[in-house]
Motif scaffolding. Structure first.
Motif, PDB file in Angstrom:
ATOM      1  N   SER A 192      41.561  33.038  28.955  1.00 16.22           N
ATOM      2  CA  SER A 192      42.319  32.354  27.920  1.00 16.22           C
ATOM      3  C   SER A 192      43.820  32.451  28.225  1.00 16.22           C
ATOM      4  CB  SER A 192      41.856  32.642  26.442  1.00 16.22           C
ATOM      5  OG  SER A 192      42.312  33.972  26.203  1.00 16.22           O
ATOM      6  N   GLU A 193      44.204  33.357  28.536  1.00 17.53           N
ATOM      7  CA  GLU A 193      45.745  33.846  28.694  1.00 17.53           C
ATOM      8  C   GLU A 193      46.312  33.088  29.915  1.00 17.53           C
ATOM      9  OE1 GLU A 193      46.217  38.018  28.364  1.00 17.53           O
ATOM     10  OE2 GLU A 193      45.946  37.981  26.327  1.00 17.53           O
ATOM     11  N   THR A 194      45.555  32.931  30.935  1.00 13.70           N
ATOM     12  CA  THR A 194      45.941  32.349  32.239  1.00 13.70           C
ATOM     13  C   THR A 194      45.794  30.600  32.587  1.00 13.70           C
ATOM     14  OG1 THR A 194      43.865  33.159  33.216  1.00 13.70           O
ATOM     15  CG2 THR A 194      45.911  34.537  33.406  1.00 13.70           C
ATOM     16  N   GLU A 195      44.682  30.248  31.586  1.00 13.68           N
ATOM     17  CA  GLU A 195      44.659  28.761  31.702  1.00 13.68           C
ATOM     18  C   GLU A 195      45.862  27.981  31.523  1.00 13.68           C
ATOM     19  OE1 GLU A 195      42.853  25.161  32.254  1.00 13.68           O
ATOM     20  OE2 GLU A 195      41.963  26.884  32.686  1.00 13.68           O
ATOM     21  N   GLY A 196      46.354  27.318  32.631  1.00  8.72           N
ATOM     22  CA  GLY A 196      47.396  26.495  32.294  1.00  8.72           C
ATOM     23  C   GLY A 196      48.689  27.316  32.880  1.00  8.72           C
ATOM     24  N   LEU A 197      48.374  28.590  33.234  1.00  5.60           N
ATOM     25  CA  LEU A 197      49.462  29.201  33.851  1.00  5.60           C
ATOM     26  C   LEU A 197      50.339  28.312  34.856  1.00  5.60           C
ATOM     27  CD1 LEU A 197      51.037  32.113  33.862  1.00  5.60           C
ATOM     28  CD2 LEU A 197      49.664  32.538  35.696  1.00  5.60           C
ATOM     29  N   THR A 198      51.693  28.361  34.746  1.00  2.49           N
ATOM     30  CA  THR A 198      52.529  27.636  35.759  1.00  2.49           C
ATOM     31  C   THR A 198      53.426  28.315  36.328  1.00  2.49           C
ATOM     32  OG1 THR A 198      52.176  25.658  34.382  1.00  2.49           O
ATOM     33  CG2 THR A 198      53.845  25.290  35.770  1.00  2.49           C
ATOM     34  N   ALA A 199      53.742  28.174  37.534  1.00  2.00           N
ATOM     35  CA  ALA A 199      54.637  28.819  38.518  1.00  2.00           C
ATOM     36  C   ALA A 199      55.464  27.893  39.094  1.00  2.00           C
ATOM     37  CB  ALA A 199      54.070  29.744  39.421  1.00  2.00           C
ATOM     38  N   THR A 200      56.856  27.961  39.217  1.00  2.00           N
ATOM     39  CA  THR A 200      57.605  26.967  40.206  1.00  2.00           C
ATOM     40  C   THR A 200      58.473  27.753  41.114  1.00  2.00           C
ATOM     41  OG1 THR A 200      59.449  27.546  38.355  1.00  2.00           O
ATOM     42  CG2 THR A 200      57.780  25.790  37.880  1.00  2.00           C
ATOM     43  N   ALA A 201      59.083  27.006  41.980  1.00  2.00           N
ATOM     44  CA  ALA A 201      59.936  27.434  43.090  1.00  2.00           C
ATOM     45  C   ALA A 201      60.443  26.235  43.834  1.00  2.00           C
ATOM     46  CB  ALA A 201      59.114  28.231  43.944  1.00  2.00           C
TER      47      ALA A 201
ATOM     48  N   PRO B  13      42.303  39.917  39.223  1.00  2.00           N
ATOM     49  CA  PRO B  13      43.415  41.032  38.989  1.00  2.00           C
ATOM     50  C   PRO B  13      44.576  40.149  39.472  1.00  2.00           C
ATOM     51  CG  PRO B  13      41.768  42.130  40.227  1.00  2.00           C
ATOM     52  CD  PRO B  13      41.223  40.842  40.078  1.00  2.00           C
ATOM     53  N   VAL B  14      44.547  39.167  40.300  1.00  2.40           N
ATOM     54  CA  VAL B  14      45.812  38.559  40.792  1.00  2.40           C
ATOM     55  C   VAL B  14      46.239  37.159  40.106  1.00  2.40           C
ATOM     56  CG1 VAL B  14      45.723  39.561  43.000  1.00  2.40           C
ATOM     57  CG2 VAL B  14      44.632  37.285  42.816  1.00  2.40           C
ATOM     58  N   ALA B  15      45.364  36.841  39.126  1.00  2.00           N
ATOM     59  CA  ALA B  15      45.383  35.600  38.263  1.00  2.00           C
ATOM     60  C   ALA B  15      47.024  35.140  37.765  1.00  2.00           C
ATOM     61  CB  ALA B  15      44.638  35.534  37.046  1.00  2.00           C
ATOM     62  N   GLY B  16      47.686  36.488  37.511  1.00  2.00           N
ATOM     63  CA  GLY B  16      48.897  36.295  36.948  1.00  2.00           C
ATOM     64  C   GLY B  16      50.007  36.022  38.204  1.00  2.00           C
ATOM     65  N   GLU B  17      49.607  36.449  39.198  1.00  2.00           N
ATOM     66  CA  GLU B  17      50.610  36.464  40.625  1.00  2.00           C
ATOM     67  C   GLU B  17      50.409  35.150  41.500  1.00  2.00           C
ATOM     68  OE1 GLU B  17      50.029  40.223  42.254  1.00  2.00           O
ATOM     69  OE2 GLU B  17      50.125  41.090  40.195  1.00  2.00           O
ATOM     70  N   MET B  18      49.012  34.971  41.617  1.00  2.00           N
ATOM     71  CA  MET B  18      48.638  33.953  42.689  1.00  2.00           C
ATOM     72  C   MET B  18      49.255  32.600  42.644  1.00  2.00           C
ATOM     73  SD  MET B  18      47.067  33.633  45.543  1.00  2.00           S
ATOM     74  CE  MET B  18      45.740  34.937  45.754  1.00  2.00           C
ATOM     75  N   PRO B  19      49.427  32.012  41.434  1.00  2.00           N
ATOM     76  CA  PRO B  19      50.109  30.815  41.416  1.00  2.00           C
ATOM     77  C   PRO B  19      52.027  30.938  42.017  1.00  2.00           C
ATOM     78  CG  PRO B  19      49.136  31.059  39.279  1.00  2.00           C
ATOM     79  CD  PRO B  19      48.718  32.360  40.053  1.00  2.00           C
ATOM     80  N   GLN B  20      52.267  31.904  41.565  1.00  2.00           N
ATOM     81  CA  GLN B  20      53.771  32.256  42.055  1.00  2.00           C
ATOM     82  C   GLN B  20      53.734  32.204  43.433  1.00  2.00           C
ATOM     83  OE1 GLN B  20      56.651  31.895  39.913  1.00  2.00           O
ATOM     84  NE2 GLN B  20      57.088  31.485  42.152  1.00  2.00           N
ATOM     85  N   MET B  21      52.808  33.199  44.178  1.00  2.00           N
ATOM     86  CA  MET B  21      52.739  33.086  45.497  1.00  2.00           C
ATOM     87  C   MET B  21      52.353  32.034  46.298  1.00  2.00           C
ATOM     88  SD  MET B  21      50.239  36.748  45.532  1.00  2.00           S
ATOM     89  CE  MET B  21      49.701  36.580  47.155  1.00  2.00           C
TER      90      MET B  21
ATOM     91  N   LEU C 175      47.557  26.724  37.141  1.00  2.00           N
ATOM     92  CA  LEU C 175      46.178  27.440  37.215  1.00  2.00           C
ATOM     93  C   LEU C 175      45.265  26.778  36.115  1.00  2.00           C
ATOM     94  CD1 LEU C 175      44.565  29.759  38.603  1.00  2.00           C
ATOM     95  CD2 LEU C 175      45.555  31.195  36.625  1.00  2.00           C
ATOM     96  N   THR C 176      44.007  26.539  36.686  1.00  2.00           N
ATOM     97  CA  THR C 176      43.095  26.012  35.953  1.00  2.00           C
ATOM     98  C   THR C 176      41.851  26.804  36.035  1.00  2.00           C
ATOM     99  OG1 THR C 176      41.643  24.017  35.085  1.00  2.00           O
ATOM    100  CG2 THR C 176      42.308  23.953  37.451  1.00  2.00           C
ATOM    101  N   TRP C 177      40.715  26.667  35.157  1.00  2.00           N
ATOM    102  CA  TRP C 177      39.387  27.374  35.540  1.00  2.00           C
ATOM    103  C   TRP C 177      38.342  26.464  35.256  1.00  2.00           C
ATOM    104  CZ3 TRP C 177      40.240  31.587  37.443  1.00  2.00           C
ATOM    105  CH2 TRP C 177      41.129  32.354  37.141  1.00  2.00           C
ATOM    106  N   GLU C 178      38.697  24.943  35.105  1.00  2.00           N
ATOM    107  CA  GLU C 178      37.710  24.084  35.116  1.00  2.00           C
ATOM    108  C   GLU C 178      37.984  23.026  36.163  1.00  2.00           C
ATOM    109  OE1 GLU C 178      35.108  23.645  33.145  1.00  2.00           O
ATOM    110  OE2 GLU C 178      35.583  25.624  32.264  1.00  2.00           O
ATOM    111  N   PRO C 179      37.081  22.809  36.871  1.00  2.00           N
ATOM    112  CA  PRO C 179      35.685  23.241  36.962  1.00  2.00           C
ATOM    113  C   PRO C 179      35.817  24.633  37.604  1.00  2.00           C
ATOM    114  CG  PRO C 179      35.797  21.644  39.003  1.00  2.00           C
ATOM    115  CD  PRO C 179      37.195  21.710  38.076  1.00  2.00           C
TER     116      PRO C 179
END
Length: 134
Positions: free
Chosen positions: A15-24, A86-94, A112-116
Motif C-alpha cells: 500500500s506504500e508503493t502502489e503508485g510510486l513514481t520515479a522520474t529521470a 525488497p527492491v520495490a522502492g528502488e526498481m522504478p528509479q532504476m 509502480l502498480t500492483w494491478e493486475p
C-alpha cells in the motif's frame, strides 16, 4: 514512508508503493534530435534486472504499459513479481534512469502498480526458457 526502507532494500508494504513514481531525464530538443522509437526504449529496459532473478524486467513481463510521446518523453507503468519485493522502492528509479540514457529519450516517468498482479504468464518465451518454466 521511511526513506531508510527504500535505501536498504527492505520489503515495503504494497500500500506504500502502489503508485510510486520515479522520474529521470531532461526535455529533448527535438530540433536537434529525433525522439526514440520503441526498440530503443525496450532495449534500455532490457538492461535492468530484478536482483533475485537472472532475467531482465521487460522479458519478465513487468512492464504493463509504455508510451513514447512525439517529444521523446516516456511514461511507463510497471509491476514487480511480488508486492513485498525488497527492491520495490528502488526498481522504478532504476528503470527511469536506464530509459533516460537511451538516445532520443527526454523525460521519463515510471509508475509502480500492483494491478493486475504479476504472474508467470506475463513472461516472454525466452524468459521462461531461461528460468526453466512453462
Amino acid at each position: 514512508m521511511d526513506p531508510m526502507d527504500m535505501m536498504f532494500g527492505e520489503p515495503l508494504d504494497p500500500s506504500e508503493t502502489e503508485g510510486l513514481t520515479a522520474t529521470a531525464g531532461q526535455p529533448l530538443d527535438t530540433s536537434k534530435q529525433q525522439p526514440a522509437g520503441e526498440d530503443a526504449v525496450v532495449a534500455a529496459m532490457r538492461e535492468v534486472y530484478d536482483p533475485e532473478i537472472p532475467v531482465n524486467i521487460y522479458d519478465l513481463g513487468l512492464i504493463y504499459n509504455m508510451d513514447i510521446s512525439d517529444t521523446g518523453d516516456v511514461r511507463v507503468e510497471m509491476t514487480l513479481t511480488a508486492p513485498g519485493c525488497p527492491v520495490a522502492g528502488e526498481m522504478p528509479q532504476m528503470v527511469a534512469d536506464s530509459v533516460s540514457r537511451a538516445e532520443g529519450v527526454g523525460q521519463v516517468t515510471v509508475t509502480l502498480t500492483w494491478e493486475p498482479p504479476w504472474t508467470m504468464d506475463h513472461m516472454s518465451e525466452d524468459a521462461k526458457l531461461a528460468l526453466g518454466v512453462g
